[in-house]
Design a protein around this motif. Sequence first.
Motif, PDB file in Angstrom:
ATOM      1  N   THR A   1      -8.956   1.381  -0.261  1.00 18.81           N
ATOM      2  CA  THR A   1      -7.808   1.474   0.623  1.00 18.81           C
ATOM      3  C   THR A   1      -7.339   0.068   0.970  1.00 18.81           C
ATOM      4  O   THR A   1      -8.124  -0.760   1.438  1.00 18.81           O
ATOM      5  N   MET A   2      -6.054  -0.196   0.712  1.00 13.93           N
ATOM      6  CA  MET A   2      -5.471  -1.498   1.013  1.00 13.93           C
ATOM      7  C   MET A   2      -4.974  -1.493   2.457  1.00 13.93           C
ATOM      8  O   MET A   2      -4.252  -0.594   2.873  1.00 13.93           O
TER       9      MET A   2
ATOM     10  N   PHE B   1      -7.049  -7.530   2.582  1.00 15.43           N
ATOM     11  CA  PHE B   1      -7.967  -6.897   3.525  1.00 15.43           C
ATOM     12  C   PHE B   1      -8.104  -5.442   3.091  1.00 15.43           C
ATOM     13  O   PHE B   1      -7.104  -4.724   2.967  1.00 15.43           O
ATOM     14  N   VAL B   2      -9.341  -4.992   2.831  1.00 16.88           N
ATOM     15  CA  VAL B   2      -9.544  -3.715   2.145  1.00 16.88           C
ATOM     16  C   VAL B   2     -10.705  -2.942   2.750  1.00 16.88           C
ATOM     17  O   VAL B   2     -11.495  -3.460   3.540  1.00 16.88           O
ATOM     18  N   ARG B   3     -10.818  -1.688   2.298  1.00 12.94           N
ATOM     19  CA  ARG B   3     -11.983  -0.861   2.626  1.00 12.94           C
ATOM     20  C   ARG B   3     -12.337  -0.020   1.410  1.00 12.94           C
ATOM     21  O   ARG B   3     -11.467   0.647   0.843  1.00 12.94           O
TER      22      ARG B   3
ATOM     23  N   PRO C   1       0.824  -1.219   0.000  1.00 13.84           N
ATOM     24  CA  PRO C   1       0.000   0.000   0.000  1.00 13.84           C
ATOM     25  C   PRO C   1       0.854   1.264   0.000  1.00 13.84           C
ATOM     26  O   PRO C   1       1.893   1.333   0.652  1.00 13.84           O
ATOM     27  N   LEU C   2       0.407   2.263  -0.742  1.00 16.20           N
ATOM     28  CA  LEU C   2       1.091   3.554  -0.797  1.00 16.20           C
ATOM     29  C   LEU C   2       0.493   4.461   0.283  1.00 16.20           C
ATOM     30  O   LEU C   2      -0.712   4.721   0.290  1.00 16.20           O
TER      31      LEU C   2
ATOM     32  N   SER D   1      -2.050  -4.149   8.776  1.00 16.45           N
ATOM     33  CA  SER D   1      -0.761  -3.591   9.188  1.00 16.45           C
ATOM     34  C   SER D   1      -0.442  -2.291   8.468  1.00 16.45           C
ATOM     35  O   SER D   1       0.307  -1.451   8.993  1.00 16.45           O
ATOM     36  N   ALA D   2      -0.995  -2.092   7.266  1.00 18.35           N
ATOM     37  CA  ALA D   2      -0.696  -0.877   6.498  1.00 18.35           C
ATOM     38  C   ALA D   2      -1.073   0.381   7.271  1.00 18.35           C
ATOM     39  O   ALA D   2      -0.434   1.431   7.112  1.00 18.35           O
ATOM     40  N   GLU D   3      -2.102   0.297   8.113  1.00 21.66           N
ATOM     41  CA  GLU D   3      -2.508   1.471   8.886  1.00 21.66           C
ATOM     42  C   GLU D   3      -1.408   1.896   9.863  1.00 21.66           C
ATOM     43  O   GLU D   3      -1.188   3.090  10.093  1.00 21.66           O
ATOM     44  N   ILE D   4      -0.719   0.923  10.437  1.00 24.73           N
ATOM     45  CA  ILE D   4       0.392   1.223  11.345  1.00 24.73           C
ATOM     46  C   ILE D   4       1.582   1.775  10.561  1.00 24.73           C
ATOM     47  O   ILE D   4       2.224   2.754  10.986  1.00 24.73           O
ATOM     48  N   TYR D   5       1.888   1.153   9.422  1.00 21.11           N
ATOM     49  CA  TYR D   5       3.016   1.622   8.607  1.00 21.11           C
ATOM     50  C   TYR D   5       2.810   3.069   8.154  1.00 21.11           C
ATOM     51  O   TYR D   5       3.758   3.853   8.083  1.00 21.11           O
TER      52      TYR D   5
END
Length: 717
Positions: free
Chosen positions: A579-580, A568-570, A452-453, A597-601
């Motif tokens: 959103t990935m 896992f997406v929204r 994810p970007l 995990s992308a939310e933490i990154y």
Amino acid sequence: MTNDPSESNGLAKLPKPMLWRHSNPDSTRMAGFMHRVNQKYSLKLKTYEDLYQWSIDHIGEFWGEVWDNCGVVAEKKFLQVSRGVLHVLCYVAISHLLIFDGAEELTIWKVLPKDARMFPRPDFFAASRLNFAENLLYPANVKIDPASPAIIEATEIGNSTINWSELRERVRKLAVAFRSHGVRESDRVAGFLGNHANAVVAMLATASIGAIWTGVSPDTGVTAVLERLIQIGPKVLLVDNAVRYNGKAHGSYQKVKEIVEGLKGLQACVMFETVKGFEMKIEGLIPDAGRAWTYDEFVDSVNNQKTPLDFTQLPPSHPLYILYSSGTTGAPKCIVHSAAGTLLQHKKEHILHCDIQPGDRMLYFTTTTWMMWHWLVSALASGATIILYDGSPFHPHGDLSMPLLIQALNITHFGTSAKYLSILEQKSLKPMKGPHNIDLSSLKAIYSTGSPLAPSTFNYVYNAFPPTINLGSITGGTDIISLFGAPCPLLPVYAGEIQCKGLGMAIEAWSPDGTAVPDGEEGDLVCAKPFPCQPVTFWSSESNEKGQGKYREAYFEMFPGVWHHGDFVRFEKGTGGLTMLGRSDGILKPSGVRFGSAEIYNILLKHFPDDVEDAICVGRRRETDADETVVLFLKMAQGKTCNYRLEDGIKSMVRKELSARHVPGVIDECFEIPITGNGKKVEIAVKQILCGMNIKVGASVANKECLDWYREWAASH
């Protein structure tokens, strides 16, 4: 449930700022496509959302329009005749014993069987006959000047151009040599090759015959190569004599020798002089009945050097490529992709979603193993010039290497990984401003995938690169050799979001109980209707049934009859963007709350880029644990340490911008992040280690020795 910080704090949600919108969307090829669909079907589609809904409600008609409007070269074309012309064809139908499909239409050749299911895979355009290589060498609906550039090879030491005429001739010579040495339909041809023109020539020569191409990058370890190639048994292996990376040349002989020794039944090994003047050692490579050749010897061994290039016309589901799953926790699965499915999906994405025009120039920084190499090469079918870069993206001009290449070659579409862009962001590189003043005015688009970007990286790109570009974060993968989430010239760009669902791809977010969740909520990415780039099968040397069984288990086990992609997406409210959030099997579930995990990154990259070089975030729940704990490992930037002040700062920012449920229970420093050869974090293996599982780590983990550190950590914590 919501993870939106403004809503959780009781504040009204603010609209996201728009980062980009096309200055003249009516001029795009997608707008023209929608206009033709409106005319043909007497519709009034006005927006991308209208067009998308029509494309998934009328799967057969949509893909038929892609065939016609994007263009396919075929010996036999599908043909569907509407009800309105039945009276003209009644006599013909009776005379030639054609079949009425109910009362609605007379179908001579169908796009898709009626009421087709997703598994077993339906056969799109079953009656057609075509050749993939012919479509790339002689693009439909495009007038090509044979002297214009088809490929530009870019390396660390210079660039060279191959025009369309030269490319066709090189493919002809190799295809004739393949045939003379016994390569036939469905044989496997493998390339242990870098990203250069010879790899494209070898693939096209293979496809022209109807043999199956598979590529593995030369930076891959011998064990990982054999894990893949032993399963498929190639007849011919093509290799480089050496590779150049980061200013140094590295010979390939020892690796090639070990690979060849592990491949039983290999009949020929062909070596390209990729690094000029470097040793061309072939003696003793094949100990059995096969033979090793230099490339010049191989093509010169043909009796009739003037034999024309013959494109074998094949069914649309004929295998074209074998790609491989990541293989991070076991042997990679061999995913077989079809010729027509790959061609149609790539042409739809390039022409409609990317708005590629004939003569545009596309560079995607990739290796021959990655699915994006295949996506890049297919741009030839749209009349584009492809730039093949082989080397380090940071050599010879450091961080400016890629921007300088864009300027020098007038590249219009530049693709890379999210990691590369985040590195530039962390360094605050602004190539267009002093003292660099690099001219990037040729750029129309930048594409990013692999992970994810982050929203902050979106903002960085629009500050550092031309604000007129379409920044397309995209998602799909090896499984479909294409995209589920795509760029779109008719829609705005919002930070952190993939612009849209791809046309014809009926994707949704589902909860574990198999029901769709509303926009704004997280779920598993699924596709509910057939699409032509579904894999044909998984390769199995034992039986087709075994391969089909692996295929079903991979995608249709969780939700029978519906493709479960593993992401896992929204889908966002209001914007319709995607959103990935990470891989489904790596979902974090503390206290039953699911997030990626992308939310933490994203938090780390936005607020702590100077302290943290990289990170990996996984959930830990052992048999004795009552709940899952979120564990965050930090690889610190040079000269930085993970102390209590940093830990508290991270936890505080996660709580503020996400929620208390997102806060990591454990934050610790690590010395390395395990990644695959394509740079993807190996979250699943780390999670399984922390949970006490006894796993076999595949050779696809590029730095798997670092997993021993995680085992030691798990044993002591």
